[in-house]
Design an enzyme around this catalytic site. Structure first.
Site, PDB file in Angstrom:
ATOM      1  N   ASP A 113       0.822  -1.214   0.000  1.00  0.00           N
ATOM      2  CA  ASP A 113       0.000   0.000   0.000  1.00  0.00           C
ATOM      3  C   ASP A 113       0.856   1.263   0.000  1.00  0.00           C
ATOM      4  O   ASP A 113       2.031   1.236   0.349  1.00  0.00           O
ATOM      5  CB  ASP A 113      -0.944   0.014   1.205  1.00  0.00           C
ATOM      6  CG  ASP A 113      -0.206   0.018   2.545  1.00  0.00           C
ATOM      7  OD1 ASP A 113       0.742  -0.770   2.704  1.00  0.00           O
ATOM      8  OD2 ASP A 113      -0.568   0.837   3.409  1.00  0.00           O
ATOM      9  N   GLU A 133       0.096  -1.227   5.576  1.00  0.00           N
ATOM     10  CA  GLU A 133       1.175  -0.867   6.498  1.00  0.00           C
ATOM     11  C   GLU A 133       0.996   0.558   6.974  1.00  0.00           C
ATOM     12  O   GLU A 133       1.254   0.898   8.119  1.00  0.00           O
ATOM     13  CB  GLU A 133       2.528  -1.032   5.793  1.00  0.00           C
ATOM     14  CG  GLU A 133       3.740  -0.936   6.723  1.00  0.00           C
ATOM     15  CD  GLU A 133       4.275   0.477   6.906  1.00  0.00           C
ATOM     16  OE1 GLU A 133       5.139   0.660   7.782  1.00  0.00           O
ATOM     17  OE2 GLU A 133       3.839   1.405   6.199  1.00  0.00           O
TER      18      GLU A 133
HETATM   19 ZN   LIG Z   1       6.692   2.187   4.077  1.00  0.00          ZN
END
Ligand SMILES: [Zn+2]
Length: 386
Positions: free
Chosen positions: A82, A143
């Site tokens: 992401d 994340e």
């Molecule tokens: Zn990162």
């Protein structure tokens, strides 16, 4: 030793950054990487159910490679799929070895540089038939939103106990220490009243919150502790005494004790102030109130310098003619979570620069260096076992 192909790694990065993958919307990236992993000869590629659990459109991608030296310790290599916003419709601009954006989006080199490095070393291992042990590839979702993909990663099928996350800026740096963090949410409740007709019947939540914040230690608290209030909302109209202010912030520290102390300090600043604000209404004393919630965002991580994974990366760096600097970082990454979940994982720099801004850029040579170090580490790991 195998050759990292600079043009190939650059071309893959340029392709990957053009696949939109905001947090919770990583499906297209996951599809692309699943195909890549299959093509590279993974014995098993699958997605876990982390996406369903956190409201995303896909799960973490896990690819298991057998390796020609089966008795070598399995290695974990991981990067996140992401990106932060604004990250849709990225138009990469390639100027020689430097890749940047057109200034309207982030580049997404955080963390597609890490993804591209992993793909490149797997390709070199396969094409040049370099002996290697089992490799567990993990491409995480989300994340950037509280490390949620790593928190919900299905670790049952992973064979590796240690490895690297490729998710930090400085090439040639191995980050082994990172702070733990608390996410802090505060609601200051006052009492609504007409600001012109009856202000004495109200309790101004904005003023109360301001007093608490004015008394608070924020910013750099000491060499291993920081704190911030970053979002504030309150009030509805200029002629209404506001009854609610909502604030969000964080505290981070490499020390659990200091993190707890700073969090308590922030709580106490509010509690001390609200008690001083009260009004009588219909014979009843009404006091301002505070609701203070601290939730653990991630735990501190501290991989010892003497651990096998740190020693392996340092030795690999030396063989590549590069001294790897082992150090701490101020942020959190998937490695914080993985270390708490029973793995020994350090974070190797990829060369991403000015991340989380529309000025983000990177130099492909830095990615090549990181790939060479990682490839060397894989080779040393196998050579020791055979
Ligand atoms: Zn990162």
């Amino acid at each position: 030793m195998g050759r990292i192909d600079k043009a190939r790694i650059r071309d893959l990065l340029v392709e990957l950054v053009q696949i939109d993958s905001h947090s919770r919307e990583e499906r297209e990236m996951a599809d692309r990487l699943e195909r890549e992993m299959q093509e590279l000869g993974a014995e098993r590629v699958f997605r876990d159910d982390a996406g369903e659990r956190i409201g995303g459109n896909t799960g973490n991608v896990i690819a298991l490679f057998a390796g020609s030296v089966p008795n070598a310790p399995a290695l974990l290599v991981s990067a996140h799929m992401d990106t932060v916003q604004p990250g849709k419709g990225v138009k990469p601009i390639v100027e020689g070895d430097v890749i940047r954006t057109d200034g309207t989006t982030v580049l997404g080199g955080d963390d597609k540089s890490g993804v591209a490095i992993i793909c490149e070393i797997l390709r070199v291992l396969r094409d040049e038939k370099i002996p290697h042990g089992p490799i567990d590839c993990v491409f995480t979702i989300c994340e950037e939103r509280g490390l949620s993909g790593a928190k919900h990663l299905d670790v049952a099928s992973l064979r590796a106990k240690s490895g690297v996350v490729l998710d930090s800026d400085a090439p040639g740096f191995l980050f082994t220490r990172a702070p733990g963090a608390n996410h802090i949410a505060i609601k200051v409740r006052g009492l609504e009243a007409h600001a012109g007709m009856a202000p004495e019947k109200g309790l101004n939540a904005i003023q109360i919150a301001s007093q608490a914040i004015a008394n608070m230690k924020l910013g750099r608290i000491d060499h291993e502790t920081t704190a911030n209030l970053g979002v504030i909302h309150g009030g509805t109209a200029i002629n209404v005494v506001p009854n609610l202010v909502e604030i969000q912030g964080e505290a981070r520290s490499h020390s659990e004790e200091k993190l707890a102390a700073q969090t308590d300090h922030m709580r106490k600043c509010f509690e001390d102030v609200v008690g001083n604000h009260r009004v009588a209404r219909k014979g009843e004393a009404i006091t301002a109130r505070v609701e203070f919630t601290a939730t653990r965002e991630y735990e501190a991580m501290n991989v010892p310098d003497a651990s096998p994974i740190v020693q392996l990366i340092v030795e690999a760096g030396e063989r590549c003619g590069r001294q790897v600097t082992v150090t701490g970082m101020g942020g959190g990454c998937d490695a914080n979570i993985l270390n708490r979940r029973g793995f020994q994982v350090a974070n190797l720099g990829t060369g991403m620069r000015d991340i989380h801004t529309v000025k983000e850029w990177l130099d492909v040579n830095d990615m090549v260096l990181a790939a060479e170090i990682l490839l060397e580490a894989v080779a040393i790991n196998a050579a020791r076992a055979s």
